[in-house]
Design a protein around this motif. Structure first.
Motif, short mmCIF file in Angstrom:
data_model
loop_
_atom_site.label_atom_id
_atom_site.label_comp_id
_atom_site.label_asym_id
_atom_site.label_seq_id
_atom_site.Cartn_x
_atom_site.Cartn_y
_atom_site.Cartn_z
N TRP A 74 -24.21 7.08 63.51
CA TRP A 74 -23.12 8.00 63.17
C TRP A 74 -23.38 8.67 61.82
CZ3 TRP A 74 -19.48 9.73 66.35
CH2 TRP A 74 -18.40 10.43 65.82
N ALA A 75 -23.88 7.89 60.87
CA ALA A 75 -24.19 8.44 59.54
C ALA A 75 -25.35 9.42 59.61
CB ALA A 75 -24.51 7.30 58.58
N PRO B 59 -14.57 -2.30 66.67
CA PRO B 59 -15.98 -1.91 66.62
C PRO B 59 -16.80 -2.64 65.56
CG PRO B 59 -14.62 0.03 66.91
CD PRO B 59 -13.68 -1.11 66.68
N ASN B 60 -16.22 -2.96 64.41
CA ASN B 60 -16.97 -3.65 63.36
C ASN B 60 -16.10 -4.76 62.78
OD1 ASN B 60 -18.68 -4.47 61.35
ND2 ASN B 60 -18.80 -2.49 60.30
N THR C 256 -16.33 -5.66 55.50
CA THR C 256 -15.65 -6.10 54.28
C THR C 256 -15.46 -4.89 53.36
OG1 THR C 256 -17.76 -6.67 53.23
CG2 THR C 256 -16.58 -8.43 54.40
N TYR C 257 -14.52 -5.01 52.41
CA TYR C 257 -14.18 -3.90 51.53
C TYR C 257 -15.41 -3.37 50.79
CZ TYR C 257 -9.36 -5.27 52.35
OH TYR C 257 -8.16 -5.56 52.95
N GLY C 258 -15.55 -2.05 50.83
CA GLY C 258 -16.64 -1.39 50.12
C GLY C 258 -17.94 -1.31 50.89
N GLU C 259 -18.01 -1.95 52.05
CA GLU C 259 -19.24 -1.95 52.83
C GLU C 259 -19.47 -0.58 53.46
OE1 GLU C 259 -21.05 -5.41 55.46
OE2 GLU C 259 -19.50 -4.30 56.56
N ALA C 260 -20.70 -0.06 53.34
CA ALA C 260 -21.01 1.27 53.84
C ALA C 260 -21.04 1.30 55.36
CB ALA C 260 -22.36 1.72 53.30
N LEU C 261 -20.92 2.50 55.90
CA LEU C 261 -20.89 2.67 57.34
C LEU C 261 -22.18 2.24 58.00
CD1 LEU C 261 -19.53 3.86 59.91
CD2 LEU C 261 -20.47 6.08 59.26
#
Length: 262
Positions: A39-40, A20-21, A25-30
């Protein structure tokens, strides 16, 4: 909408897609993707909270089988002490360990005591057969509340295949079957001490995998297995596509973070 108004079953082949995405990358918000944003935002609508100790068990049952999805299905073949046969599907099923190879099948006593649990406790042996698209109708017929002296094999149209180590037959139509021996029966009790569920742990004695569903690495190809899973109410799900996401490594995480801090 009635069943006849629904589109025909999708017989297209299994396919792999991107996740889906794929650029995450690490730490990237939804909320960095359109789907993620929606979704958020839906989370801001709040939650409805249920307390199983206070709710009607029927409410919790319906809620859990609709939310804990998809569930694999154990199509279980057993024999009673008098030799009578039983064949029934259970979607509270999973693998427990591989060494030793142990699986679990949870059998509830509601609305009535199930022949499957009684048979396994009495005779110890059983088979678990994975259901595939082509024969889901035959398997579903075995969820009928037939009398205990009636064998589901007689009206299912399915074929008995002799097992090696246990007396109950396995289902020949199943491309992946397990011969199991009772390891432990855990009685789950309600607040009043009544046994509501039998959690059956079975040691796998033999695994039968159809040659046609194995890939060149010797493992099951999901495109060929065509496994069926369980959703809520009377709904099933067919595995039509999948995506692969590599398992992350700590070293990779450290490397990514060191680059971003430069």
């Amino acid at each position: 909408m009635s069943e006849s108004d629904l589109p025909a079953f999708d017989t297209s082949d299994f396919k792999y897609t991107q996740p889906p995405n794929p650029s995450w990358t690490y730490g990237e918000a939804l909320a960095t993707t359109e789907q993620g944003q929606q979704w958020a935002q839906e989370a801001e609508e709040g939650w409805k909270t249920f307390n199983p100790a206070e709710e009607d068990p029927r409410v919790i049952y319906k809620l859990c089988i609709s939310g804990i999805v998809p569930r694999p299905i154990a199509f279980v073949s057993t024999l009673a002490e008098d030799g009578s046969e039983n064949l029934a599907p259970f979607s509270w099923f999973n693998q427990v360990s591989t060494n030793p190879c142990v699986i679990s099948v949870s059998v509830t006593n509601s609305p009535r005591h199930k022949d499957t649990a009684a048979n396994i406790k009495a005779t110890k042996g059983f088979t678990v057969n994975i259901i595939s698209d082509p024969w889901i109708a035959q398997a579903n017929s075995c969820s009928m509340d037939a009398p205990s002296d009636i064998s589901e094999w007689t009206f299912s149209g399915l074929t008995q295949e002799p097992s090696i180590s246990v007396k109950p037959a396995r289902v020949k139509e199943s491309a992946f079957s397990l011969e199991c021996e009772l390891l432990q029966n855990v009685e789950i009790k309600d607040a009043g001490g009544k046994v509501t569920t039998n959690l059956i742990l079975g040691t796998v004695k033999y695994i039968h995998a159809r040659n046609a569903v194995l890939n060149d690495k010797g493992v099951v190809d999901p495109a060929k297995l065509k496994a069926v899973g369980r959703l809520g109410d009377i709904s099933y799900v067919s595995v039509k596509d999948g995506f692969r996401i590599p398992r992350p490594a700590w070293a990779e995480y450290i490397e990514e973070n060191s680059k971003s801090s430069l």
